[in-house]
Design a protein around this motif. Sequence first.
Motif, PDB file in Angstrom:
ATOM      1  N   ALA A 292      22.214  -0.713  -1.186  1.00 56.00           N
ATOM      2  CA  ALA A 292      21.458   0.200  -0.319  1.00 56.00           C
ATOM      3  C   ALA A 292      20.378  -0.530   0.461  1.00 56.00           C
ATOM      4  O   ALA A 292      19.737   0.060   1.331  1.00 56.00           O
ATOM      5  N   VAL A 293      20.155  -1.797   0.149  1.00 54.10           N
ATOM      6  CA  VAL A 293      19.116  -2.589   0.820  1.00 54.10           C
ATOM      7  C   VAL A 293      19.787  -3.839   1.375  1.00 54.10           C
ATOM      8  O   VAL A 293      19.825  -4.889   0.731  1.00 54.10           O
ATOM      9  N   THR A 294      20.342  -3.708   2.585  1.00 59.49           N
ATOM     10  CA  THR A 294      21.123  -4.808   3.166  1.00 59.49           C
ATOM     11  C   THR A 294      20.557  -5.306   4.479  1.00 59.49           C
ATOM     12  O   THR A 294      21.036  -6.316   5.000  1.00 59.49           O
ATOM     13  N   THR A 295      19.569  -4.604   5.035  1.00 54.14           N
ATOM     14  CA  THR A 295      18.988  -5.011   6.313  1.00 54.14           C
ATOM     15  C   THR A 295      17.476  -5.121   6.172  1.00 54.14           C
ATOM     16  O   THR A 295      16.885  -4.557   5.233  1.00 54.14           O
ATOM     17  N   PRO A 296      16.820  -5.803   7.093  1.00 56.12           N
ATOM     18  CA  PRO A 296      15.350  -5.841   7.064  1.00 56.12           C
ATOM     19  C   PRO A 296      14.727  -4.454   7.134  1.00 56.12           C
ATOM     20  O   PRO A 296      13.681  -4.205   6.514  1.00 56.12           O
ATOM     21  N   ASP A 297      15.351  -3.530   7.882  1.00 60.12           N
ATOM     22  CA  ASP A 297      14.828  -2.161   7.946  1.00 60.12           C
ATOM     23  C   ASP A 297      14.849  -1.512   6.568  1.00 60.12           C
ATOM     24  O   ASP A 297      13.891  -0.829   6.178  1.00 60.12           O
ATOM     25  N   ASP A 298      15.948  -1.702   5.827  1.00 58.59           N
ATOM     26  CA  ASP A 298      16.038  -1.142   4.474  1.00 58.59           C
ATOM     27  C   ASP A 298      14.920  -1.677   3.587  1.00 58.59           C
ATOM     28  O   ASP A 298      14.249  -0.919   2.874  1.00 58.59           O
ATOM     29  N   SER A 299      14.705  -2.974   3.629  1.00 57.74           N
ATOM     30  CA  SER A 299      13.663  -3.593   2.799  1.00 57.74           C
ATOM     31  C   SER A 299      12.285  -3.069   3.166  1.00 57.74           C
ATOM     32  O   SER A 299      11.461  -2.764   2.286  1.00 57.74           O
ATOM     33  N   GLN A 300      12.046  -2.945   4.461  1.00 56.41           N
ATOM     34  CA  GLN A 300      10.727  -2.491   4.895  1.00 56.41           C
ATOM     35  C   GLN A 300      10.478  -1.042   4.520  1.00 56.41           C
ATOM     36  O   GLN A 300       9.379  -0.673   4.082  1.00 56.41           O
ATOM     37  N   LEU A 301      11.505  -0.201   4.667  1.00 54.05           N
ATOM     38  CA  LEU A 301      11.344   1.210   4.307  1.00 54.05           C
ATOM     39  C   LEU A 301      11.073   1.367   2.818  1.00 54.05           C
ATOM     40  O   LEU A 301      10.199   2.142   2.407  1.00 54.05           O
ATOM     41  N   LEU A 302      11.829   0.642   1.989  1.00 51.71           N
ATOM     42  CA  LEU A 302      11.620   0.730   0.549  1.00 51.71           C
ATOM     43  C   LEU A 302      10.241   0.218   0.166  1.00 51.71           C
ATOM     44  O   LEU A 302       9.541   0.823  -0.669  1.00 51.71           O
ATOM     45  N   THR A 303       9.811  -0.874   0.788  1.00 47.34           N
ATOM     46  CA  THR A 303       8.483  -1.431   0.497  1.00 47.34           C
ATOM     47  C   THR A 303       7.381  -0.473   0.914  1.00 47.34           C
ATOM     48  O   THR A 303       6.404  -0.264   0.187  1.00 47.34           O
ATOM     49  N   GLN A 304       7.515   0.126   2.101  1.00 45.63           N
ATOM     50  CA  GLN A 304       6.495   1.069   2.567  1.00 45.63           C
ATOM     51  C   GLN A 304       6.387   2.275   1.647  1.00 45.63           C
ATOM     52  O   GLN A 304       5.282   2.758   1.368  1.00 45.63           O
ATOM     53  N   LEU A 305       7.532   2.757   1.173  1.00 45.32           N
ATOM     54  CA  LEU A 305       7.496   3.906   0.269  1.00 45.32           C
ATOM     55  C   LEU A 305       6.831   3.526  -1.057  1.00 45.32           C
ATOM     56  O   LEU A 305       6.047   4.316  -1.611  1.00 45.32           O
ATOM     57  N   ALA A 306       7.103   2.334  -1.573  1.00 45.00           N
ATOM     58  CA  ALA A 306       6.463   1.880  -2.806  1.00 45.00           C
ATOM     59  C   ALA A 306       4.957   1.737  -2.611  1.00 45.00           C
ATOM     60  O   ALA A 306       4.165   2.114  -3.483  1.00 45.00           O
ATOM     61  N   GLN A 307       4.536   1.210  -1.463  1.00 39.71           N
ATOM     62  CA  GLN A 307       3.105   1.083  -1.186  1.00 39.71           C
ATOM     63  C   GLN A 307       2.440   2.449  -1.077  1.00 39.71           C
ATOM     64  O   GLN A 307       1.334   2.655  -1.589  1.00 39.71           O
ATOM     65  N   ALA A 308       3.112   3.392  -0.405  1.00 35.62           N
ATOM     66  CA  ALA A 308       2.556   4.747  -0.301  1.00 35.62           C
ATOM     67  C   ALA A 308       2.429   5.384  -1.677  1.00 35.62           C
ATOM     68  O   ALA A 308       1.449   6.081  -1.974  1.00 35.62           O
ATOM     69  N   CYS A 309       3.418   5.151  -2.541  1.00 36.94           N
ATOM     70  CA  CYS A 309       3.373   5.686  -3.899  1.00 36.94           C
ATOM     71  C   CYS A 309       2.196   5.100  -4.670  1.00 36.94           C
ATOM     72  O   CYS A 309       1.474   5.816  -5.380  1.00 36.94           O
ATOM     73  N   ALA A 310       1.975   3.783  -4.537  1.00 36.31           N
ATOM     74  CA  ALA A 310       0.861   3.135  -5.233  1.00 36.31           C
ATOM     75  C   ALA A 310      -0.481   3.672  -4.740  1.00 36.31           C
ATOM     76  O   ALA A 310      -1.399   3.910  -5.531  1.00 36.31           O
ATOM     77  N   LEU A 311      -0.603   3.876  -3.433  1.00 34.95           N
ATOM     78  CA  LEU A 311      -1.856   4.400  -2.882  1.00 34.95           C
ATOM     79  C   LEU A 311      -2.092   5.841  -3.333  1.00 34.95           C
ATOM     80  O   LEU A 311      -3.222   6.221  -3.662  1.00 34.95           O
ATOM     81  N   ALA A 312      -1.030   6.654  -3.339  1.00 35.37           N
ATOM     82  CA  ALA A 312      -1.176   8.038  -3.790  1.00 35.37           C
ATOM     83  C   ALA A 312      -1.573   8.094  -5.255  1.00 35.37           C
ATOM     84  O   ALA A 312      -2.414   8.905  -5.662  1.00 35.37           O
TER      85      ALA A 312
END
Length: 555
Positions: A292-312
Motif C-alpha cells: 500500500a506504500v509504493t510511491t512517494p505520495d503514499d509515504s508522505q500521506l502515511l507520515t503526515q497522518l502519523a504526525q497528526a496522530c502524535a500531535l492530537a
Amino acid sequence: MIPDPSSPDYSDNSTATVLVVDDNPTNRYVLRTTLSRAGHEVVEAEDGTQALAMLRTGASLPEVTIVDVRLPDMTGFDVCERIKGDPATAALPVIHVSASAITTTDRTQGLNRGADAYLTEPIAPDELLATVGATLRYARARRRAERLADRLLHLNKATLQLYSAEDAAEVARAAAEGAAVVLGTTAVAALVSPHGDPLSATGKGGPGRPAGVLPGVAEDGEPAPEGGALVDVRKLSLAKSLGDRAGSRLFSMEADAWPGFPAEHAGSGLVVAAARAKPGRPPVCLVVPADAVTTPDDSQLLTQLAQACALALEALRSYTQEHDLALTLQRSFLPDSLPRSVLAELAVRYLPASEHAEIGGDFYEALPTRGGLLLAVGDVAGHSLDAAMLMGQVRHALRAYAIEGHSPQAILERVENLLAAVEARLTLTLCIVFIEASTGTLHISNAGHLPPLLRSPDGGVRFIHDHGPLLGLGLPQPAPVQVAAEPGAVLVMTTDGLIERRHEDIEASLKRLAGALGELPTDVEDICEGLLAAFPPDGEDDVALMAARVTGPPC
C-alpha cells in the motif's frame, strides 16, 4: 485496462488498452497494427452501439478510445457525447478520426461535443502514436491529480477526526480508520494513552468500516471486533531506533513482525510510520501492508497522518494532565468527611464532570458552630481552573466566618466583600442553612442558588424560594428566612449539575426533583442515591448534593 496510479510500474508513458470504433475492417486493421507495434493492447467495436455496450458491461475500461466519425448506427459525435455523459466513462479520452468529415466545421463540432483530439485520414503512424501518447499523458496526469486530491480530502477529514477525539481510544480509532481510507487498505494504529495504557485499533477495507479499539478488550468487555492484538509500542525495537527525538520515520518489517496484524492482509511485508510530538514520548505507530506504500505520495500521506496522530495525542495528553491536576486541586478544597451532629443526620455526594469537560466550582460545607450546625452548597460560575481556585478561597472564608459566629446573612455579605477584595471576575451562587441548636429552626440565606427542598415528616415537599442576588455583583443580601423543621424533616440542597439538562425547562426539572424526593425513604444515604438514580449525571457539570435529616434540638 486503466493502470493503478499507485503501481510502481505506472508512468505517463506506459502502454495502454485502446478501444478502436470503426465499421471499416481495413481501417481497424491499420489502426490496430500501428498501435500494437507500439505495445498497446487493442480492442475493437464495429459500431457505436457495440462500443457503448462494451464500455458499459466490460470488466475494465480502456484508457483511450479512437472513434470514427461516420458510423452506421450513429455518428461518432453521438458516441463521444454518450461516453462523456456517463459518470463511469466521463474521464475516458476520445480521439476522433475521419476521412470524410475533415472540414474546420467538422473538427470544431467534434471538439466542442467532447472529443479530446481530432485526426483526419490518412493518418501518419507517428502522428497517431504521438496523439495517443499525448492524450494518455494528460489523462493520466489528471487521474493522478484527482486521486491525490481525493486522498488529501480523506487525510483532512481524518486529521479533523483526530483533533476532535475526546480520548486516546478515539484517537487510535480515528488514526486506523484514516489510514485505511487514505491508503485503501488494512491499517493498525498503536499508541499509549495519557494515563500510560497501551491501545490498538484496526481499520479495514476503506470507507464505512469502523475500526475496533483494543484496550485489551473492547469497550463492552467482549473481544475487539476487528481482530489484531494489543501492542505496547514502548517495547518495540523501532521505538529505540526512533531515539528520543521528536519527529517521524518509516520502518519496513516482515509480514509477521507486527503481533496480530491480520495475516490475510499483510502481503509481502509491512510498513510502520512511527511519530512523536515531543522528545521521549512513546511513539504513535501506523502499520499498513508494504504494497500500500509504493510511491512517494503514499509515504508522505502515511507520515503526515502519523504526525497528526502524535500531535492530537500530545494535545490530549496536555489537557488530561491539566484536568487531572485541576481535579486533584478541586477535591483538595472539599471536606474530607462530614461532621457528626445531634442536630441532623448528613449525607453528601460529589460527582465531578466527565474527564472530557472542564472542571467547575461546585462545593459544599458542613460545620458545627457554637450555636448550631451550618450547612452550605455553592457553585462558582464557569468551568475552569480559575473557578476551582475561587471555590477554594470562598469555602475557606466561609468556614472562618462561620467559626467566628456570624449569621448566614453576615457570611454572605463578608463573602461579597472578599470577592471585591480579590477582584474576582466570576460570580457564584451560595445557599447557607443554619440549624439553630436551641430550637431546631432553620435560618436560610440563599444568594441566587437553587432553592432548597424541605420534606416534612408526613411526606409533603416544598421549596424554600426566598433568595437574594448571586454573589459578585456587589448587591445587599436580605435577612435569612426562618423555617420551622420538625424532627424527621429532610432538607436537600444541590447544584444545578444534578437537574439542569439541555432542552429541558428548569422549572420542570425542579418539579421532577420534588416528586422524586417525595417517593424516597427517610435515610439520607438512600435519599442521595435515589436522587442520583432519578437524575443520572450527564457528565457536563459537577454535582454537589447534600441531604440532612433534622433530628431536632438536644433534650
